[in-house]
Design a protein around this motif. Structure first.
Motif, PDB file in Angstrom:
ATOM      1  N   SER A  98       0.916  -1.089   0.035  1.00 22.47           N
ATOM      2  CA  SER A  98      -0.114   0.054  -0.034  1.00 22.47           C
ATOM      3  C   SER A  98       0.860   1.127  -0.014  1.00 22.47           C
ATOM      4  O   SER A  98       2.158   1.221   0.445  1.00 22.47           O
ATOM      5  CB  SER A  98      -0.866   0.054   1.204  1.00 22.47           C
ATOM      6  N   GLY A  99       0.144   2.375  -0.273  1.00 16.82           N
ATOM      7  CA  GLY A  99       0.928   3.729  -0.158  1.00 16.82           C
ATOM      8  C   GLY A  99       1.666   3.870   1.102  1.00 16.82           C
ATOM      9  O   GLY A  99       2.479   4.346   1.320  1.00 16.82           O
ATOM     10  N   THR A 100       0.751   3.529   2.074  1.00 15.13           N
ATOM     11  CA  THR A 100       1.126   3.770   3.555  1.00 15.13           C
ATOM     12  C   THR A 100       2.398   2.854   3.975  1.00 15.13           C
ATOM     13  O   THR A 100       3.403   3.489   4.373  1.00 15.13           O
ATOM     14  CB  THR A 100       0.023   3.302   4.610  1.00 15.13           C
TER      15      THR A 100
ATOM     16  N   ASN B 299       5.262   4.500   2.128  1.00 12.75           N
ATOM     17  CA  ASN B 299       5.989   5.847   2.843  1.00 12.75           C
ATOM     18  C   ASN B 299       6.841   5.264   3.919  1.00 12.75           C
ATOM     19  O   ASN B 299       7.797   5.980   4.501  1.00 12.75           O
ATOM     20  CB  ASN B 299       4.677   6.494   3.118  1.00 12.75           C
TER      21      ASN B 299
ATOM     22  N   HIS C  85      -0.332  13.768   3.896  1.00 12.24           N
ATOM     23  CA  HIS C  85      -1.135  12.544   4.543  1.00 12.24           C
ATOM     24  C   HIS C  85      -0.366  11.785   5.521  1.00 12.24           C
ATOM     25  O   HIS C  85      -0.733  11.372   6.500  1.00 12.24           O
ATOM     26  CB  HIS C  85      -1.114  11.563   3.074  1.00 12.24           C
TER      27      HIS C  85
ATOM     28  N   GLU D 162      -1.620   8.689   8.606  1.00 11.97           N
ATOM     29  CA  GLU D 162      -0.978   7.435   8.684  1.00 11.97           C
ATOM     30  C   GLU D 162      -0.621   6.945  10.275  1.00 11.97           C
ATOM     31  O   GLU D 162       0.148   6.125  10.499  1.00 11.97           O
ATOM     32  CB  GLU D 162       0.249   7.465   7.771  1.00 11.97           C
TER      33      GLU D 162
ATOM     34  N   GLU E  66       4.633  15.852  -0.667  1.00 11.38           N
ATOM     35  CA  GLU E  66       3.702  15.150  -1.342  1.00 11.38           C
ATOM     36  C   GLU E  66       3.130  15.698  -2.585  1.00 11.38           C
ATOM     37  O   GLU E  66       2.805  16.895  -2.677  1.00 11.38           O
ATOM     38  CB  GLU E  66       2.357  15.074  -0.313  1.00 11.38           C
TER      39      GLU E  66
ATOM     40  N   ASN F  22      -2.967  15.659  -1.628  1.00 11.06           N
ATOM     41  CA  ASN F  22      -4.407  15.503  -1.470  1.00 11.06           C
ATOM     42  C   ASN F  22      -5.311  16.244  -0.683  1.00 11.06           C
ATOM     43  O   ASN F  22      -6.262  17.009  -1.136  1.00 11.06           O
ATOM     44  CB  ASN F  22      -4.382  13.913  -0.504  1.00 11.06           C
TER      45      ASN F  22
ATOM     46  N   ASP G 218       6.067  11.387  -1.336  1.00 10.44           N
ATOM     47  CA  ASP G 218       4.756  10.523  -1.359  1.00 10.44           C
ATOM     48  C   ASP G 218       4.074  10.991  -2.573  1.00 10.44           C
ATOM     49  O   ASP G 218       3.325  11.972  -2.827  1.00 10.44           O
ATOM     50  CB  ASP G 218       4.058  11.229  -0.155  1.00 10.44           C
TER      51      ASP G 218
ATOM     52  N   ALA H  99       1.617   9.223  -4.202  1.00 12.60           N
ATOM     53  CA  ALA H  99       0.445   8.463  -4.223  1.00 12.60           C
ATOM     54  C   ALA H  99      -0.185   9.079  -5.537  1.00 12.60           C
ATOM     55  O   ALA H  99      -0.835   7.995  -6.304  1.00 12.60           O
ATOM     56  CB  ALA H  99      -0.411   8.783  -3.087  1.00 12.60           C
ATOM     57  N   ARG H 100      -0.444  10.209  -5.908  1.00  9.00           N
ATOM     58  CA  ARG H 100      -1.051  10.518  -7.166  1.00  9.00           C
ATOM     59  C   ARG H 100       0.099  11.320  -8.068  1.00  9.00           C
ATOM     60  O   ARG H 100      -0.340  12.226  -8.787  1.00  9.00           O
ATOM     61  CB  ARG H 100      -2.223  11.433  -6.773  1.00  9.00           C
TER      62      ARG H 100
ATOM     63  N   GLN I 258       7.302   7.127  -3.487  1.00 14.59           N
ATOM     64  CA  GLN I 258       6.139   6.021  -3.589  1.00 14.59           C
ATOM     65  C   GLN I 258       5.105   6.465  -4.461  1.00 14.59           C
ATOM     66  O   GLN I 258       4.796   7.689  -4.528  1.00 14.59           O
ATOM     67  CB  GLN I 258       5.707   6.082  -2.201  1.00 14.59           C
TER      68      GLN I 258
ATOM     69  N   CYS J 221       1.021   5.183  -6.052  1.00  8.28           N
ATOM     70  CA  CYS J 221       0.154   3.960  -5.944  1.00  8.28           C
ATOM     71  C   CYS J 221      -0.528   3.504  -7.294  1.00  8.28           C
ATOM     72  O   CYS J 221      -0.837   4.323  -8.040  1.00  8.28           O
ATOM     73  CB  CYS J 221      -1.185   4.631  -5.126  1.00  8.28           C
TER      74      CYS J 221
ATOM     75  N   LYS K 271      -5.038   3.669  -6.941  1.00  7.95           N
ATOM     76  CA  LYS K 271      -5.709   4.878  -6.875  1.00  7.95           C
ATOM     77  C   LYS K 271      -6.077   5.248  -8.444  1.00  7.95           C
ATOM     78  O   LYS K 271      -6.819   4.098  -8.949  1.00  7.95           O
ATOM     79  CB  LYS K 271      -5.086   5.986  -6.359  1.00  7.95           C
TER      80      LYS K 271
HETATM   81  C1  LIG Z   1      -1.251  11.364  -0.485  1.00  5.75           C
HETATM   82  C2  LIG Z   1      -1.476  10.066  -0.036  1.00  5.75           C
HETATM   83  N1  LIG Z   1      -0.373   9.246   0.610  1.00  5.75           N
HETATM   84  C3  LIG Z   1      -0.556   7.926   0.690  1.00  5.75           C
HETATM   85  C4  LIG Z   1      -1.639   7.509   0.964  1.00  5.75           C
HETATM   86  C5  LIG Z   1      -1.839   6.084   1.456  1.00  5.75           C
HETATM   87  O1  LIG Z   1      -1.973   5.139   0.790  1.00  5.75           O
HETATM   88  P1  LIG Z   1      -2.807   3.617   0.941  1.00  5.75           P
HETATM   89  O2  LIG Z   1      -4.233   3.970   1.235  1.00  5.75           O
HETATM   90  O3  LIG Z   1      -2.645   2.781  -0.263  1.00  5.75           O
HETATM   91  O4  LIG Z   1      -2.141   3.090   2.281  1.00  5.75           O
HETATM   92  C6  LIG Z   1      -2.924   8.069   0.479  1.00  5.75           C
HETATM   93  C7  LIG Z   1      -4.144   7.392   0.525  1.00  5.75           C
HETATM   94  O5  LIG Z   1      -5.131   7.844   0.270  1.00  5.75           O
HETATM   95  C8  LIG Z   1      -2.606   9.440  -0.012  1.00  5.75           C
HETATM   96  O6  LIG Z   1      -3.856  10.132  -0.384  1.00  5.75           O
END
Ligand SMILES: Cc1ncc(COP(=O)(O)O)c(C=O)c1O
Length: 342
Positions: free
Chosen positions: A57-59, A62, A83, A88, A135, A139, A168, A170-171, A194, A196, A199
């Motif tokens: 996962s993203g978490t 990270n 995030h 987290e 990031e 988000n 980070d 993720a996006r 990292q 994702c 998403k």
């Molecule tokens: C910016 C950001 N980083 C990390 C994550 C964590 O990803 P995951 O839900 O796969 O753990 C998210 C999830 O929404 C996110 O928006």
């Protein structure tokens, strides 16, 4: 349902499911899964990094980055709405034994001069600065793109002080598609990244972390320690390859267009204020001045077959994703107008 709660709600396409079914697999803890190896190679190349690792996962990605880069007792600098700080579950403090130093940003971007001022000196009373996190897209700032120039300036400062930078992302692909700047150009101002797969890119599971070969060697061990060493996991990596190699990256453009169309429509509904500049796939609205509370508005949207969520005390968040069509956007606008009596 028209599901705008997040871009994590996407479901794997037929092509992805077929790829999962047909995936060649092996024991990935032994490095024997050809599908995982292929995904990691593709991801490293796209990011311009030496190596990459498929993580759950993203978490987890990270956290692994924090564990590789930091020692207990250090401090990690990040933007106040990151995030990693908000969502987290304080994992960096729990696992890596670090404390977080947050800096107020503008649309998610930290000022390089603030970052430099926050770097700790050699005073015996102070923790050392162990890591700087960025990031992108951001988000909480409504999918804001952090410009590569801002990342470059922070990276140059970090290098002067010998501090690693983690992204980070993720996006990250949303940032790339929105600006037409290759992900590599963002990733080059980082020591680790990292992103994702699960998403907007539409894969059902997983993230990638990437960096130097040495970083990934250490990351692999931390992934094992965290219980993320999976076995015949090519079945989950296969849709990640489709996400990166087939049309999915370019499809993010449609999510962005839908988000713009939705924002433009919402803007004309009395009682709705759009809180962010809509650059990618996230829209944050404030309906404090309408005749409905957020809870009632969301409940009534649900009765119209539309899902969205609250995002902090004053905002509702809509996230476009590959399950949303232009017709869906029209339906959301019609329902919102009806609910708010305008
Ligand atoms: C910016 C950001 N980083 C990390 C994550 C964590 O990803 P995951 O839900 O796969 O753990 C998210 C999830 O929404 C996110 O928006």
């Amino acid at each position: 349902m028209i599901d705008l709660r997040s871009d994590t709600v996407t479901k794997p396409s037929e092509k992805m499911r077929k790829a999962m079914y047909e995936a060649e697999v092996g024991d990935d803890v032994y490095g024997d899964d050809p599908t995982v190896n292929k995904l990691e190679k593709i991801a490293a190349k796209i990011l311009g990094k030496e190596a990459a690792l498929f993580v759950t996962s993203g978490t987890q990605g990270n956290q692994i980055a924090g564990l590789v880069h930091c020692k207990p007792g250090q401090e990690v600098i990040m933007e106040a709405q990151a995030h990693l700080f908000l969502y987290e579950a304080a994992a960096l403090s729990v696992f890596a034994g670090v404390q977080i130093k947050t800096l107020a940003g503008e649309r998610g971007a930290m000022k390089p001069s603030d970052v430099e001022a926050a770097i700790r000196g050699n005073d015996i009373h102070e923790p050392e600065t162990g890591l700087i996190c960025i990031e992108n897209t951001h988000n909480k700032a409504g999918g804001a793109v952090i410009p590569p120039g801002n990342m470059e300036n922070i990276y140059q400062i970090a290098k002067r002080y010998g501090i690693p930078v983690h992204l980070d992302g993720a996006r990250l692909f949303n940032a790339s598609v929105a600006t037409q700047i290759p992900v590599k150009e963002f990733a080059k101002y980082t020591d680790s990244v990292q992103f994702c797969l699960s998403k907007g890119l539409g894969a059902p599971v997983g993230s990638i972390i990437a960096g130097s070969s040495d970083f990934i060697f250490k990351a692999r061990k931390w992934r094992k320690r965290l219980g993320g060493g999976l076995r015949q996991v090519g079945v989950l990596a296969a849709p990640g390859i489709i996400a990166l190699e087939e049309e999915n990256v370019n499809l993010l453009e449609i999510d962005h267009e839908n988000a713009k169309q939705l924002a433009e429509g919402l803007l004309n509904i009395k009682g709705i204020v759009i809180e962010n500049k809509v650059e990618t796939n996230i829209i944050l609205i404030n309906i404090t001045n309408s005749n409905k509370t957020m809870e009632i508005f969301l409940h009534q949207l649900k009765e119209h077959g539309i899902l969205a969520g609250t995002f902090g005390p004053n905002n509702i968040r809509f996230v476009t994703n590959n399950s949303i069509t232009k017709k869906d956007i029209d339906k959301v606008l019609l329902a919102s107008r009806k609910i708010l009596n305008y």
